[in-house]
Design a protein around this motif. Sequence first.
Motif, short mmCIF file in Angstrom:
data_model
loop_
_atom_site.label_atom_id
_atom_site.label_comp_id
_atom_site.label_asym_id
_atom_site.label_seq_id
_atom_site.Cartn_x
_atom_site.Cartn_y
_atom_site.Cartn_z
N ARG A 102 94.02 20.87 15.19
CA ARG A 102 92.71 20.38 15.64
C ARG A 102 92.70 20.42 17.16
NH1 ARG A 102 93.85 13.84 14.77
NH2 ARG A 102 94.68 13.56 16.89
N ASP A 103 91.55 20.19 17.76
CA ASP A 103 91.43 20.24 19.22
C ASP A 103 91.83 18.92 19.88
OD1 ASP A 103 90.49 22.85 19.11
OD2 ASP A 103 88.39 22.21 18.93
N GLU A 104 91.58 17.81 19.20
CA GLU A 104 91.78 16.48 19.80
C GLU A 104 93.27 16.15 19.93
OE1 GLU A 104 90.85 11.78 18.73
OE2 GLU A 104 90.11 13.38 17.42
N PRO A 105 93.72 15.74 21.11
CA PRO A 105 95.14 15.38 21.27
C PRO A 105 95.47 14.08 20.53
CG PRO A 105 93.94 14.95 23.30
CD PRO A 105 92.98 15.66 22.39
N VAL A 106 96.74 13.91 20.26
CA VAL A 106 97.23 12.69 19.61
C VAL A 106 97.42 11.61 20.67
CG1 VAL A 106 99.17 11.68 18.32
CG2 VAL A 106 98.42 14.02 17.81
N GLY A 107 96.79 10.45 20.46
CA GLY A 107 96.95 9.33 21.39
C GLY A 107 98.16 8.48 21.03
N HIS A 108 98.45 7.49 21.89
CA HIS A 108 99.64 6.66 21.69
C HIS A 108 99.58 5.89 20.38
CE1 HIS A 108 103.04 4.08 22.65
NE2 HIS A 108 102.29 3.04 22.32
N ASP A 109 98.45 5.22 20.11
CA ASP A 109 98.35 4.41 18.90
C ASP A 109 98.42 5.27 17.65
OD1 ASP A 109 98.17 2.16 20.45
OD2 ASP A 109 95.97 2.02 20.35
N GLU A 110 97.77 6.45 17.71
CA GLU A 110 97.80 7.34 16.54
C GLU A 110 99.22 7.85 16.30
OE1 GLU A 110 95.33 11.12 14.70
OE2 GLU A 110 95.64 11.01 16.87
N ALA A 111 99.92 8.21 17.36
CA ALA A 111 101.30 8.70 17.22
C ALA A 111 102.19 7.62 16.62
CB ALA A 111 101.84 9.15 18.57
N LYS A 112 102.03 6.40 17.11
CA LYS A 112 102.84 5.30 16.59
C LYS A 112 102.56 5.06 15.11
CE LYS A 112 104.21 0.52 17.50
NZ LYS A 112 104.06 -0.65 18.39
N ARG A 113 101.28 5.13 14.74
CA ARG A 113 100.91 4.93 13.33
C ARG A 113 101.50 6.04 12.47
NH1 ARG A 113 94.80 5.22 10.69
NH2 ARG A 113 95.47 4.85 8.53
N MET A 114 101.36 7.29 12.93
CA MET A 114 101.89 8.44 12.18
C MET A 114 103.37 8.28 11.88
SD MET A 114 100.42 11.82 14.05
CE MET A 114 98.76 12.47 13.83
N LEU A 115 104.13 7.93 12.91
CA LEU A 115 105.58 8.00 12.81
C LEU A 115 106.20 6.74 12.22
CD1 LEU A 115 106.44 9.82 16.17
CD2 LEU A 115 105.68 10.77 13.99
#
Length: 385
Positions: free
Chosen positions: A39-52
Amino acid sequence: MPYLDQFLNVIVQQSGSDLHISEGQPPKMRRHGDIVPIRDEPVGHDEAKRMLSEICGAQSWENFEKGGDLDFAYEMDAASRFRTNYFKQSNGYAAAFRLIPTKIASLEELGVPVVVKEFAELRGGLVLVTGPTGSGKTTTQAALIDYINEKFSRHVVTIEEPIEFVHDNKKSTITQREVPTDSRSFPDGLKAALREDTDIVLLGEMRDLETISLALTAAETGLLVFGTLHTNNARKTVDRMVDVFPADRQAQARAMLANSLRGVVAQLLLKRCDRPGRVAVNEILIANPAVAAIIREGATHKLQDVIISGRAQGMQFMDEAIFVLLEKGIVSPYEAFMKAIDKSRFKEFLPAEEAHLGDAAGAVDERERPSRRAKRLSIHGIATR
């Protein structure tokens, strides 16, 4: 369903091999060797933390926060398992997920030369499966262990970080141990294997002096050891095995390696030009008295001649194998040139617009002339300079 699974599903559905998550960058996948954004939108800090954090468990997340690295396997569903590495980078959290096929492919399906099956019949010694990161070493090793599992009654102990392919017991008993959860380290796992009535040990990594030294000792004392190194061909593999030792121990290391080495299967992945995908290519070294003498002497530059002259035994030189793919139109001249050891052999088949890129790729020995067989490429419609 964990939030991350929607991204991992893209990898599965679009025939990708890897998912890359990096804070500040869009999620990306590797497909047929190329990395492309999902996708075009970068991964933000909160999203990265949630993902991992969601898929690894609280204790593992705490360990990652303290140490900055984490390795484990994640099973999204019964058909999708991923080798996972978390790491911290300058912009924050990051991770790489490698899709592990749940079905273990056969050696024939992988296109690995049939002579490799002979290594499965050995009752002792060292067999090295080598190649750069992402070249399919683990897949080839899994196929070899599966062949042993189907044909022989052996006790096979694998020591991996993490466990990737899961083996069900067939004729053999397969014991899979993960570092650091089942064993603290590769050396500890290897030492323990000597006390576990083991016939065969598979070492997922041979990255340090202690592991390599123990592997040589185990191979000399009667175990069949399959090990992995990040080297591109047989000569570099032998050099790496010796060079890891201090100078005052290298003569002893050469003697041990000469006695225990049974073969090297080096592997590269090349991008196909006939259809989407990649194709594996192998160099095969089968140890014989000439190979043992060369290792003892430290004259590894002679191994190429032994491999080329040992074709009747099943040996295969990497450049010869690449050349066959080029002749058949499976890989492009540029891809063959970039992966070859002796680039001069392939340079003349580069289209004019790529020749300068070839020059920049590395020094070319102009004294080496392509073989007569190479000149037949023009019959197959491959452009020459």
